[in-house]
Design an enzyme around this catalytic site. Structure first.
Site, short mmCIF file in Angstrom:
data_model
loop_
_atom_site.label_atom_id
_atom_site.label_comp_id
_atom_site.label_asym_id
_atom_site.label_seq_id
_atom_site.Cartn_x
_atom_site.Cartn_y
_atom_site.Cartn_z
N GLY A 48 -20.89 6.03 1.87
CA GLY A 48 -19.82 6.33 0.92
C GLY A 48 -20.35 6.20 -0.48
N LYS A 57 0.87 -1.19 0.00
CA LYS A 57 0.00 0.00 0.00
C LYS A 57 0.89 1.23 0.00
CE LYS A 57 -4.41 0.91 0.01
NZ LYS A 57 -5.45 0.07 -0.61
N GLY A 100 -18.65 7.00 -3.50
CA GLY A 100 -17.57 7.22 -4.46
C GLY A 100 -17.57 6.08 -5.45
N ASN A 101 -16.40 5.69 -5.90
CA ASN A 101 -16.30 4.65 -6.91
C ASN A 101 -17.04 3.37 -6.48
OD1 ASN A 101 -15.05 2.11 -7.99
ND2 ASN A 101 -14.10 3.58 -9.38
N ALA A 102 -16.68 2.84 -5.32
CA ALA A 102 -17.24 1.56 -4.89
C ALA A 102 -18.75 1.69 -4.59
CB ALA A 102 -16.48 1.05 -3.67
N GLY A 103 -19.13 2.70 -3.80
CA GLY A 103 -20.52 2.85 -3.37
C GLY A 103 -21.48 3.14 -4.51
P1 NAD Z 1 -13.76 7.22 -3.26
O1 NAD Z 1 -12.82 8.27 -2.82
O2 NAD Z 1 -14.17 7.17 -4.69
O3 NAD Z 1 -15.11 7.28 -2.40
C1 NAD Z 1 -15.14 7.37 -1.01
C2 NAD Z 1 -16.51 7.90 -0.62
O4 NAD Z 1 -16.62 7.91 0.79
C3 NAD Z 1 -16.77 9.33 -1.07
O5 NAD Z 1 -18.10 9.44 -1.55
C4 NAD Z 1 -16.62 10.15 0.21
O6 NAD Z 1 -17.37 11.35 0.18
C5 NAD Z 1 -17.18 9.15 1.19
N1 NAD Z 1 -16.85 9.43 2.59
C6 NAD Z 1 -15.69 9.89 3.12
N2 NAD Z 1 -15.84 10.06 4.44
C7 NAD Z 1 -17.11 9.70 4.74
C8 NAD Z 1 -17.87 9.66 5.92
N3 NAD Z 1 -17.34 10.02 7.09
N4 NAD Z 1 -19.15 9.23 5.88
C9 NAD Z 1 -19.69 8.84 4.69
N5 NAD Z 1 -19.02 8.87 3.53
C10 NAD Z 1 -17.76 9.29 3.56
O7 NAD Z 1 -13.11 5.85 -2.82
P2 NAD Z 1 -13.46 4.38 -3.30
O8 NAD Z 1 -12.48 4.00 -4.35
O9 NAD Z 1 -14.91 4.24 -3.59
O10 NAD Z 1 -13.05 3.57 -1.99
C11 NAD Z 1 -13.92 3.49 -0.86
C12 NAD Z 1 -13.41 2.41 0.07
O11 NAD Z 1 -13.34 1.18 -0.65
C13 NAD Z 1 -12.00 2.64 0.61
O12 NAD Z 1 -11.92 2.08 1.91
C14 NAD Z 1 -11.12 1.84 -0.33
O13 NAD Z 1 -9.89 1.47 0.27
C15 NAD Z 1 -12.02 0.66 -0.56
N6 NAD Z 1 -11.72 -0.06 -1.78
C16 NAD Z 1 -11.88 0.54 -3.01
C17 NAD Z 1 -11.56 -0.16 -4.15
C18 NAD Z 1 -11.75 0.43 -5.52
O14 NAD Z 1 -11.48 -0.27 -6.50
N7 NAD Z 1 -12.25 1.64 -5.64
C19 NAD Z 1 -11.06 -1.47 -4.04
C20 NAD Z 1 -10.94 -2.07 -2.79
C21 NAD Z 1 -11.28 -1.33 -1.67
#
Ligand code: NAD
Length: 416
Positions: free
Chosen positions: A214, A103, A216-219
């Site tokens: 959340g 990481k 973002g990408n995943a949600g």
């Molecule tokens: P991202 O930055 O695209 O999205 C994160 C989201 O979380 C954003 O909408 C942000 O506003 C929100 N957020 C932040 N603080 C918050 C809070 N206190 N309450 C509610 N929402 C909040 O990131 P992502 O890529 O979607 O990743 C999200 C999680 O998934 C992380 O823990 C990341 O490590 C994990 N993850 C992502 C991937 C991937 O491919 N994107 C893969 C494995 C794990």
């Protein structure tokens, strides 16, 4: 103080109790293989110079070159990077990928950077860590605060340093630069594949209500996939707050509201949606709670308020070990991070394979191989649940540890 790394290691130590392991293997996994820290100094758009602390941790390479994302966030620190690198080690092992775990991170608020400052910082990261990474040594990817554009700049900088185009050094690139089709929604799709495949076992029915923390990408992708499969998305949140629509959101409207208003909260007041405090999201009436924000969001202070019967950990480490115990007593099932969100690293692996072969797979090929991999490893985890009568999380760590230990065993004693 108990840190994220302590919590992550605790899960591995618990898993070891269910295996007949040489204690030396666990001892080895208690420490990171390599932790590098650097100062990144860049010129800002206003002409000033700013410095940022950056880290890269290669946690263990028993199973292959290390793999893991790079996070740009103001709270990045050495402990978090190490914990996430250990989680990546376990995640790659659960998916039976030929990778160890790593990481990286930069202590910066990415929203405070202009596009050009973001590019300079991304390139500075690679200049500082070029000796650490490489397509056969350590392969970064995006994480919170970084995206495919970041990966493109990083790949380009690395290629300039080594004097040859090297797409396989980094994954999550734009498709135009060798990124894989299907990487954008892979994390959510992997979890979705398991939910669909194990719907009966998990007691999931069409129309089940889902809350997503959340967006973002995943949600966001999770919301789209589940909505298309007939689930009802009743609450979503982001860093600005949360919205609740007991009758379910129109996903098209929700995505448009996020895109135009910058936050899901701009949905409040329309189509039966009302704003609720961000921390109230976990307690909303629903069957499924998908955690897709950051670490430690469900803790001993709020675990008892959860109504969902299933928690899907799209984020890494969103539930603390104390909360795990509370939720176990409440019979809440947790689809654990190292399995639930492993679709992302699995398609990253597909990208690495395509880059090395100079090939491009179709979207259908990517989706089919991802589904096969997720179902295969979910079955392997569930087999441990049945055999050892342990929760899914412990079973996932048992599976991971058994594979890492087998590799250590095969490598011999020379390295000890
Ligand atoms: P991202 O930055 O695209 O999205 C994160 C989201 O979380 C954003 O909408 C942000 O506003 C929100 N957020 C932040 N603080 C918050 C809070 N206190 N309450 C509610 N929402 C909040 O990131 P992502 O890529 O979607 O990743 C999200 C999680 O998934 C992380 O823990 C990341 O490590 C994990 N993850 C992502 C991937 C991937 O491919 N994107 C893969 C494995 C794990």
């Amino acid at each position: 103080m108990v840190t994220l790394f302590d919590n992550t290691l605790k899960r591995l130590v618990e898993a070891a109790e269910h295996l007949d392991l040489d204690p030396g293997f666990l001892e080895k996994l208690k420490k990171a293989l390599e932790m590098t820290q650097a100062r990144l100094s860049i010129r800002m758009d206003d002409g000033s110079i700013k410095s940022f602390l950056a880290f890269r941790c290669r946690y263990d390479d028993s199973l292959g070159p290390t793999k893991g994302g790079i996070r740009f966030h103001q709270q990045v620190n050495a402990d978090e990077v190490m914990a996430l690198a250990l989680m990546m080690t376990s995640k790659c092992a659960v998916m039976d990928l030929p990778f160890g775990g790593a990481k990286g991170g930069v202590m910066v608020d990415p929203h405070s950077l202009s596009n050009m400052e973001h590019e300079r910082l991304s390139r500075a990261f690679i200049r500082a860590f070029a000796h650490v990474i490489g397509p056969d040594r350590d392969i970064p990817a995006p994480d919170v605060g970084t995206n495919e554009k970041t990966m493109a700049w990083m790949m380009d900088e690395y290629s300039t340093i080594v004097g040859k185009r090297t797409p396989a050094v980094i994954t999550g690139k734009p498709v135009a630069l060798g990124g894989s089709l299907g990487r954008d929604d892979a994390t959510a799709r992997g979890a979705y594949n398991i939910m669909q495949n194990k719907a009966h076992t998990l007691g999931l029915e069409r129309g089940a209500r889902v809350a997503i923390q959340g967006f973002g990408n995943a949600g966001m992708h999770m919301a789209q996939l589940l909505d298309a499969a007939g689930y009802k998305i009743v609450a979503v949140s982001d860093s600005k707050g949360a919205v609740h629509a007991p009758a379910g959101f129109d996903i098209g409207e929700l995505l448009a509201a996020k895109r135009c208003g910058g936050s899901v909260t701009s949905m409040a007041g329309s189509a039966g949606a009302s704003e609720i405090p961000g921390d109230a999201l976990v307690a909303v009436e629903c069957e499924v709670l998908a955690l897709a924000a950051l670490e430690n969001m469900v803790h001993k202070g709020n675990a008892g308020s959860i109504k969902a019967r299933l928690i899907v950990e799209l984020a890494n480490g969103p539930v603390t070990p104390e909360a795990d115990e509370i939720l176990k007593a409440m019979n809440v099932v947790i689809l654990p991070d190292i399995l639930a969100n492993a679709g992302g690293v699995t398609v990253s692996y597909f990208e690495w394979v395509q880059n090395r072969e100079g090939d491009r797979w179709t979207l259908d090929q990517v989706h089919a191989r991802l589904k096969t991999a997720m179902e295969r490893e979910a079955d392997a985890v569930w087999a441990y649940v049945r055999d050892k009568n342990i929760p899914l999380r412990t079973a996932a760590y048992v599976l991971a540890l058994s594979r890492i230990a087998a590799a250590m065993e095969a490598l011999g004693t020379e390295k000890f």
